[in-house]
Design an enzyme around this catalytic site. Sequence first.
Site, PDB file in Angstrom:
ATOM      1  N   TYR A 102       1.173  23.687  -4.155  1.00  0.00           N
ATOM      2  CA  TYR A 102      -0.057  24.473  -3.944  1.00  0.00           C
ATOM      3  C   TYR A 102       0.258  25.964  -3.871  1.00  0.00           C
ATOM      4  O   TYR A 102      -0.505  26.804  -4.367  1.00  0.00           O
ATOM      5  CB  TYR A 102      -0.759  24.052  -2.642  1.00  0.00           C
TER       6      TYR A 102
ATOM      7  N   LYS B 177      -0.224  14.276  -7.283  1.00  0.00           N
ATOM      8  CA  LYS B 177       0.871  15.219  -7.279  1.00  0.00           C
ATOM      9  C   LYS B 177       1.914  14.805  -6.241  1.00  0.00           C
ATOM     10  O   LYS B 177       1.523  14.154  -5.254  1.00  0.00           O
ATOM     11  CB  LYS B 177       0.393  16.656  -7.040  1.00  0.00           C
TER      12      LYS B 177
HETATM   13  P1  NAD Z   1       0.194   6.916   2.312  1.00  0.00           P
HETATM   14  O1  NAD Z   1       1.535   6.716   2.887  1.00  0.00           O
HETATM   15  O2  NAD Z   1      -0.951   7.055   3.241  1.00  0.00           O
HETATM   16  O3  NAD Z   1      -0.152   5.708   1.323  1.00  0.00           O
HETATM   17  C1  NAD Z   1       0.787   5.208   0.408  1.00  0.00           C
HETATM   18  C2  NAD Z   1       0.286   3.887  -0.158  1.00  0.00           C
HETATM   19  O4  NAD Z   1       1.288   3.370  -1.025  1.00  0.00           O
HETATM   20  C3  NAD Z   1       0.034   2.819   0.910  1.00  0.00           C
HETATM   21  O5  NAD Z   1      -1.122   2.102   0.592  1.00  0.00           O
HETATM   22  C4  NAD Z   1       1.260   1.924   0.831  1.00  0.00           C
HETATM   23  O6  NAD Z   1       0.977   0.573   1.178  1.00  0.00           O
HETATM   24  C5  NAD Z   1       1.589   2.033  -0.662  1.00  0.00           C
HETATM   25  N1  NAD Z   1       3.009   1.764  -0.944  1.00  0.00           N
HETATM   26  C6  NAD Z   1       3.470   0.996  -1.942  1.00  0.00           C
HETATM   27  N2  NAD Z   1       4.811   0.949  -1.949  1.00  0.00           N
HETATM   28  C7  NAD Z   1       5.214   1.686  -0.908  1.00  0.00           C
HETATM   29  C8  NAD Z   1       6.482   2.007  -0.389  1.00  0.00           C
HETATM   30  N3  NAD Z   1       7.628   1.566  -0.953  1.00  0.00           N
HETATM   31  N4  NAD Z   1       6.552   2.799   0.690  1.00  0.00           N
HETATM   32  C9  NAD Z   1       5.434   3.293   1.257  1.00  0.00           C
HETATM   33  N5  NAD Z   1       4.191   3.026   0.811  1.00  0.00           N
HETATM   34  C10 NAD Z   1       4.072   2.222  -0.261  1.00  0.00           C
HETATM   35  O7  NAD Z   1       0.281   8.160   1.336  1.00  0.00           O
HETATM   36  P2  NAD Z   1      -0.901   9.089   0.831  1.00  0.00           P
HETATM   37  O8  NAD Z   1      -1.036  10.245   1.740  1.00  0.00           O
HETATM   38  O9  NAD Z   1      -2.091   8.286   0.523  1.00  0.00           O
HETATM   39  O10 NAD Z   1      -0.233   9.684  -0.515  1.00  0.00           O
HETATM   40  C11 NAD Z   1      -0.217   8.942  -1.725  1.00  0.00           C
HETATM   41  C12 NAD Z   1      -0.070   9.918  -2.910  1.00  0.00           C
HETATM   42  O11 NAD Z   1      -1.174  10.795  -2.914  1.00  0.00           O
HETATM   43  C13 NAD Z   1       1.175  10.797  -2.845  1.00  0.00           C
HETATM   44  O12 NAD Z   1       1.669  11.010  -4.136  1.00  0.00           O
HETATM   45  C14 NAD Z   1       0.664  12.116  -2.281  1.00  0.00           C
HETATM   46  O13 NAD Z   1       1.411  13.233  -2.688  1.00  0.00           O
HETATM   47  C15 NAD Z   1      -0.719  12.147  -2.879  1.00  0.00           C
HETATM   48  N6  NAD Z   1      -1.664  12.926  -2.054  1.00  0.00           N
HETATM   49  C16 NAD Z   1      -2.357  13.919  -2.629  1.00  0.00           C
HETATM   50  C17 NAD Z   1      -3.242  14.668  -1.906  1.00  0.00           C
HETATM   51  C18 NAD Z   1      -4.049  15.738  -2.566  1.00  0.00           C
HETATM   52  O14 NAD Z   1      -4.664  16.538  -1.861  1.00  0.00           O
HETATM   53  N7  NAD Z   1      -4.096  15.783  -3.883  1.00  0.00           N
HETATM   54  C19 NAD Z   1      -3.393  14.428  -0.535  1.00  0.00           C
HETATM   55  C20 NAD Z   1      -2.669  13.381   0.045  1.00  0.00           C
HETATM   56  C21 NAD Z   1      -1.797  12.635  -0.726  1.00  0.00           C
END
Ligand code: NAD
Length: 377
Positions: free
Chosen positions: A223, A137
Amino acid sequence: MKKINRRSFNAKLTQGLAGTALISNMVMANTKNNKQDRKLGIALVGLGSYSTYQLAPALQDTKHCYLAGIVTGTPEKEAIWAKKYGIPKTNIYNYSNFDAIKDNNDIDIVYVVLPNSMHAEFSIRAARAGKHVICEKPMAMNVTECDEIIDACKKAGVKLGMGYRLHSEPYTQEVKRYVKEKTFGDILYVSADASYRSTGNPEQWRLNKELSGGGALVNMGVYAFQSAIYATGENPIAVSAQEFSTRPDYFKATDETITAQFKFKSGAVANMTTSHNFGGNRLHAVGTEGWFELEPANNYGPLHGNSSKGEFNFPHESQQKLQMDDFASHILFNTPNLAPGEMGKRDMIIIEAIYNSIANKGSEVILDLPANYGFGD
Ligand code: NAD
């Protein structure tokens, strides 16, 4: 009529139960040879914080799926993940060679865990590779992209689920049961908060509109309004919204705090707050026969429930484990898809309506959504 005494009733019951158990064991044995024993292989795309600290650990405990592959744009992560989780080289992809995943029979499901602007591209590429898709999401950057993901999955004949973990956890399911069974009468009012205070790197993608599509609303607000939807059991028919900004130097491009008021066809009203400036994690619903609330309501748990009839609590399990097992079970055993792609699209329609209302100084925007569009089966 033949009289049946307690002893013969018990004997018949035992015979009946033994027969039922025999038949059901035979059915299980048959199913086992087919699907029961099979675990679906999941490939995580994007090895950031959510994949590293929530999804990969949860996949060590799942019953119907396991961590089979990874897709990463960071070469250094390949060896680390391969070693930690025993992932063979043949199941490791980068963003360029990702489409070759279509020839990999170990991978059944691709789970897109990238910044929001990349969800549509990778979900569509996964569907075209013939893989089932879980999309994090918010689903995408706009409703058009949501439609493109849904269409690609339909065309490829693959299943699509959203990473909405709460639909698989027991407190949310209990709230849905309250509504269905009118445990607290007709729901008249819901108040929902989903927020946290952001103080990290101002260059992070969540604060970059090109990569995130929005601020607190797309990240946490989903949420809050989702809980208003499952606490009333219906989609809203109209929304008015307001935006507040107190740290414009930090939140340069994305929304900091948004409040919104929803109307429902039943007459219920809801108030939601979402923010990247302060914490909030609560669902409170008032019905004609009492109230219930969750606090916390939307973090990784354990959650906590209270109501006018007393507290309610459930044993804690990883929400991500439950969510991925539910989706795998949907594919394997045709159980309900608790968070289908249409739910992600419905939420994007609501997000766009909220931004639209803010752009029009809080005026009411009518939502033309069928009452239960996007609800899980
Ligand atoms: P994060 O920043 O920790 O990780 C992002 C990942 O994408 C990294 O591995 C990064 O290397 C990669 N990436 C590729 N291209 C990129 C760019 N141009 N800029 C930045 N990063 C890039 O993020 P996250 O917290 O893991 O979130 C990722 C997804 O998961 C998002 O869509 C977020 O909304 C979703 N999420 C959902 C929940 C949930 O509870 N359902 C919780 C956290 C995150």
